[in-house]
Write a protein that holds these residues in place. Sequence first.
Motif, PDB file in Angstrom:
ATOM      1  N   MET A 278      -2.190 -11.316  -9.539  1.00 24.09           N
ATOM      2  CA  MET A 278      -2.550 -12.530  -8.799  1.00 24.09           C
ATOM      3  C   MET A 278      -1.784 -12.637  -7.469  1.00 24.09           C
ATOM      4  O   MET A 278      -2.147 -13.461  -6.611  1.00 24.09           O
ATOM      5  N   SER A 302      -4.435 -15.317  -5.825  1.00 26.93           N
ATOM      6  CA  SER A 302      -4.383 -16.578  -6.567  1.00 26.93           C
ATOM      7  C   SER A 302      -4.943 -17.745  -5.770  1.00 26.93           C
ATOM      8  O   SER A 302      -5.231 -18.797  -6.338  1.00 26.93           O
ATOM      9  N   ARG A 306      -8.875 -17.166 -10.279  1.00 24.10           N
ATOM     10  CA  ARG A 306      -8.018 -17.447 -11.439  1.00 24.10           C
ATOM     11  C   ARG A 306      -8.236 -16.351 -12.495  1.00 24.10           C
ATOM     12  O   ARG A 306      -9.317 -15.781 -12.589  1.00 24.10           O
ATOM     13  N   ARG A 307      -7.191 -16.112 -13.260  1.00 20.09           N
ATOM     14  CA  ARG A 307      -7.197 -15.022 -14.232  1.00 20.09           C
ATOM     15  C   ARG A 307      -7.412 -15.571 -15.637  1.00 20.09           C
ATOM     16  O   ARG A 307      -6.789 -16.558 -16.031  1.00 20.09           O
TER      17      ARG A 307
END
Length: 590
Positions: A278, A302, A306-307
Amino acid sequence: NTVNKAHPWFDAMLRAYDRSVRVCLKHKVLPILLAVGLLAASAFGATRMVMVLLPEIGGNQLSVTVVLPEETERDDGYAAADAVMDAILTVPGVETVGAMSSGSMGGMLGGLGVGASEDYSNYMFYLMLDEDGSSRTDEVCAEIEAKTADIPNAEVLVSDGGAMDLSALSSTGLQVNLYGDDLDDLLAASEDVMALLDQVEGLTEISNGQEDGDPLIHLVIDRDAAMRQGLTVAQIYQELAAELTTETTSTTVTIDQEEMDVIVVVDEEDALVLDGLMDFDFKISKTDEEDGSTYTEHHKLSEFARREDGKGVAAVSRENQSRTMSVTAVTEAGYNTTLLSREVQDLLDDYQAPDGIEVAIGGESVSVNDMMFEMVKMIALAILFIYMIMVVQFQNLISPFIVMFTIPLAFTGGLLALMITGRPLSITGMMGFLMLAGVIVNNGIVFVDYANQLWSAGMPKTEALVATGRTRMRPILMTTLTTVLSMSVMLFKDDAGSAMGKDMSLVIIAGLMYATLMTLYIVPVLYDIICRKPPQNIDVGEDDVDELLDDAAEFMQQLEQEQAAQAAAGSGAGAEDDEGDDPVGTIYLQ
């Protein structure tokens, strides 16, 4: 110059039947309610019975595995094996013991050029049991384990792997199938179903088959935020993919007429890692609106993504063009899959699956239910054929209907026998019901046909029914006993072959005995209720009609004489009846 032999026991039974059947004909509601009540109770119990495809079939063989430490020498291994064999031979029920070691197996293979083994740590014993041992296999196994427990350094395992247990071939455990198009929803629903199955006692090794799936990372891109920085989803993907690639084929060269790929390996020190994903730096070139100069901005991933960590599926299956996933479970010993599937179905009915996901039980329980349904259809078709044949023979619809009522009575006896003995409802048991449908109607045909003949010959209906029961009791009992005695051999033997047909023999024996009793009592009651007019008896010049008229007249004459004698003798007539001097009890109408 022949002399009729006295049959006091049979004559007493005929007199008792005479009195009891007259009571049933006088109070018709009681026997009908009793028969219908037992039929309803057996049908209700059948819906809660244990159902299996094939019954458990024990045999007269056992296997014993002995494991010793790997460094065991030959003499020590053989000494331990001898000790195990001596202990096994002291167990009651064991007839013959055979032994084989892994070393001897290796010697045989070595003779074939495979190579010999010097392992003396594994031994296999094969046991043949006698009839007493075959009937109590579990006790024999427990005694063997107890007697071999003190042998040093020996791990002894007793199993019935040598027995012919065909039920294991059809046992696939419980299976719940999930159908849908979204893999994420399928995977989530399968994990929910696994949690539900874990609540059911008797299920173990629960799995959705996706334990080997690889972990996945989902990057959810905010398109608006990316566009404000001058990026598209495709550009973000290209930059990340380039950083993840550690080697690439740059060109192809030909050396000595052989093509070779030139691979450039990237320095992995600067490769993208998961922890810093990110924080990946995007270098974005922008133009100043005032002077038109170009400058570079740095933005982290980021800022516009979003992860989400997830798990991939190990395999994707399809059925009828729909994605499917299965949750399986193994049924523990002592539990039945069909009964457990009913508990699971109750849990699934309360479970709210994600939109687009369908959940259905499959596996062994579905196979058993499908086979039972096919057997029910076969029995229904057999009953239809039996009725059509009897309609042709009786030349009316009422008489065959009375005979057909004995079939559900026979099914009542078979179901009650299975429930009382605790036997499951298996395919062999359903075959017994199928055979019972064709056998039990014979007694009903004998009774109804002779009652029609006597009634049409001029005998009152009630007396015709009583006379039919008394005169046809002997052939009815003979028909029943010949079948019952022949099937009892299979019922009481404990060998593997007889165990396969134990359910069938139990159904046939109990069904015949119960239906025979009902034929002698319920059929006369139904005949008296349904038949209002005597059947037409057309004289075509044969002697049978005249003989029936004579038999009916003779029976009525003897009955009048008996009633007159009883009225004159008063209470003394009852004493003579107890001694077997009843004149009606010695008449057999041909």
